[in-house]
Design an enzyme around this catalytic site. Structure first.
Site, PDB file in Angstrom:
ATOM      1  N   GLY A  30     -25.160  -0.802  26.668  1.00 44.56           N
ATOM      2  CA  GLY A  30     -25.451   0.554  27.101  1.00 44.56           C
ATOM      3  C   GLY A  30     -24.186   1.366  27.263  1.00 44.56           C
TER       4      GLY A  30
ATOM      5  CD  GLN B 289      -1.894 -18.120   2.587  1.00 48.22           C
ATOM      6  OE1 GLN B 289      -1.276 -18.260   1.549  1.00 48.22           O
ATOM      7  NE2 GLN B 289      -1.425 -18.518   3.755  1.00 48.22           N
ATOM      8  CD  GLU B 290      -3.586  -9.231   2.546  1.00 44.31           C
ATOM      9  OE1 GLU B 290      -3.835  -8.114   3.056  1.00 44.31           O
ATOM     10  OE2 GLU B 290      -2.818  -9.382   1.569  1.00 44.31           O
ATOM     11  NE  ARG B 291      -8.523  -9.226  -1.412  1.00 47.26           N
ATOM     12  CZ  ARG B 291      -8.314  -8.850  -2.659  1.00 47.26           C
ATOM     13  NH1 ARG B 291      -8.579  -9.693  -3.650  1.00 47.26           N
ATOM     14  NH2 ARG B 291      -7.828  -7.648  -2.930  1.00 47.26           N
TER      15      ARG B 291
ATOM     16  N   GLY C  31      -8.096  -5.136   0.735  1.00 49.02           N
ATOM     17  CA  GLY C  31      -9.030  -4.879  -0.354  1.00 49.02           C
ATOM     18  C   GLY C  31     -10.344  -4.373   0.203  1.00 49.02           C
TER      19      GLY C  31
ATOM     20  CB  ILE D  41       3.972  -1.062   6.299  1.00 49.98           C
ATOM     21  CG1 ILE D  41       3.903  -0.389   4.922  1.00 49.98           C
ATOM     22  CG2 ILE D  41       4.687  -2.406   6.231  1.00 49.98           C
ATOM     23  CD1 ILE D  41       3.046  -1.103   3.905  1.00 49.98           C
TER      24      ILE D  41
ATOM     25  N   PRO E 218       0.447   5.881  -0.360  1.00 49.47           N
ATOM     26  CG  PRO E 218       1.698   7.697   0.462  1.00 49.47           C
ATOM     27  CD  PRO E 218       1.846   6.350  -0.188  1.00 49.47           C
TER      28      PRO E 218
ATOM     29  CB  THR F  50      -0.928   0.007   1.224  1.00 40.49           C
ATOM     30  OG1 THR F  50      -1.729  -1.173   1.208  1.00 40.49           O
ATOM     31  CG2 THR F  50      -1.833   1.227   1.210  1.00 40.49           C
TER      32      THR F  50
END
Length: 384
Positions: free
Chosen positions: A340, A242-244, A365, A158, A129, A127
């Site tokens: 509450g 796999q990450e998802r 994602g 990261i 900016p 990732t």
């Protein structure tokens, strides 16, 4: 169909080891780590010694050669504990699999054994900016210079960024090439020009180190290339499923845990001469969450089976992540309401679960990207 049908006796014994580790090594210190914004390196060494890192790494590379379900069991136990500080899933489920699947023999021998021991901590640098879900939009460049590449760019959000020793880094090597000319590199944190930016202050998951990273003309040898030059996009797409799935597994465990301690709370909470559990509204709210949690768990376990059979595709992974991420956020919100005012107090686990939840609709994602993946699959040409 339940998780107990999927995991065997050896996995349950491993769960007990993970629970004992969490109780002894994480629970007493997590509040301090939330203030510090990260966990100490010593925790990684202890996790390595306890056999919690790289369970599915073959024995030839320092692991136990167990199946990937051990790693998923650890994801579930960490999720059930409510302690989000240790970035073990990033290390286990996102970094080491790239090196194991796509690395050269030399790369695997060099990096995997110390990562299993917790001596080397991994991070995944994708990732930026201006580029998150859109991997082709990354700007970090790797320009060949003889037998080396010179890397320049910036990464953000990261996990393990402040503490990592090695980064699997996504770069552009041929911006005009098909697939965006993305290449992956293994980059050591000791290389000149690598700069750790600030530790980012987040809404939730406060004990998990999340950082900016900068690459200022970092020179790496061509031997640090992971997979083929300009072939990184395909590698990323293979491992993103796999990450998802990992995120879906975590969300399923969080929903089940939050639901249970809400049930326990409303059964004891007195209101208007009865318990909160006696109200029809309470029962209806929890009945809905329970039903959706069971439906979600069945599909997540189905996806785990597909993954173990090497048949999990990006569409199924996207559906699992989308369903469980939405349910994760819904469950913590509606369960908090039943607590509450106490639900808004940080001392209550539901408050921390609420703060930690929102990232699941973004990380790995966004929901919009998941819908796009699923939507496109509806219109693919049918095979004869």
């Amino acid at each position: 169909m339940s998780t107990r049908d999927l995991f065997g006796e050896e996995h349950e014994l491993f769960r007990e080891t993970a629970r004992r580790f969490i109780e002894a090594e994480i629970a007493p210190h997590h509040a301090r780590w939330e203030i510090d914004g990260g966990v100490p390196r010593e925790l990684w060494l202890k996790a390595g010694a306890a056999g919690l890192l790289g369970c599915s790494i073959p024995e030839a590379y320092g692991g136990s050669g167990a199946d990937e379900l051990f790693n998923f069991a650890l994801v579930e136990e960490l999720a059930r504990s409510g302690f989000t500080g240790p970035g073990f899933p990033v290390h286990n489920e996102m970094v080491m699999p790239y090196i194991l699947a796509f690395g050269t023999e030399e790369q695997k021998q060099r990096w995997l054994p110390p990562m299993v021991r917790g001596e080397v901590i991994g991070a995944l640098g994708i990732t930026e900016p201006q580029a998150g879900s859109d991997v082709r939009g990354i700007k970090t460049r790797a320009v060949r210079d003889g037998d080396d590449f010179i890397i320049s760019g910036q990464k953000v959000f990261i996990s393990n960024g402040q503490i990592c020793d090695v980064i699997v880094l996504a770069t552009k090597t041929a911006p005009d090439a098909k697939g965006g000319g993305v290449s992956l590199f293994i980059v050591e944190a000791t290389r000149a020009g690598f700069v750790r930016g600030r530790r980012l202050e987040k809404l939730g998951m406060k004990a998990q180190d999340t950082s900016e990273l900068f690459f200022e003309n970092v020179r790496v040898p061509a031997s640090n290339l992971l997979g083929e030059e300009n072939g990184g996009f395909k590698l990323l797409m293979k491992n993103l499923a796999q990450e998802r799935l990992t995120q879906a597994v975590r969300s399923a465990a969080v929903v089940e845990t939050v639901l249970q301690y809400t049930i326990d709370y409303v059964a004891e909470r007195k209101m208007f001469g009865q318990t909160l559990a006696d109200f029809q509204n309470t029962q209806f709210k929890l009945a809905e969450i329970k039903t959706e949690a069971v439906v979600g768990r069945v599909f997540v376990d189905h996806c785990l089976r597909l993954f173990m059979d090497r048949k999990l595709d990006g569409t199924d992974a996207a559906m699992a992540k989308m369903w469980m991420s939405n349910l994760h956020c819904k469950a913590v919100d509606e369960c908090l309401q039943l607590f509450g005012g106490w639900g808004y107090m940080w001392e209550y686990p539901i408050a921390r679960a609420y703060a930690d939840a929102r990232i699941v609709k973004i990380a790995g994602g966004s929901m919009e990207v998941m819908k796009q993946i699923i939507g496109r699959s509806l219109f693919k040409p049918k095979k004869d």
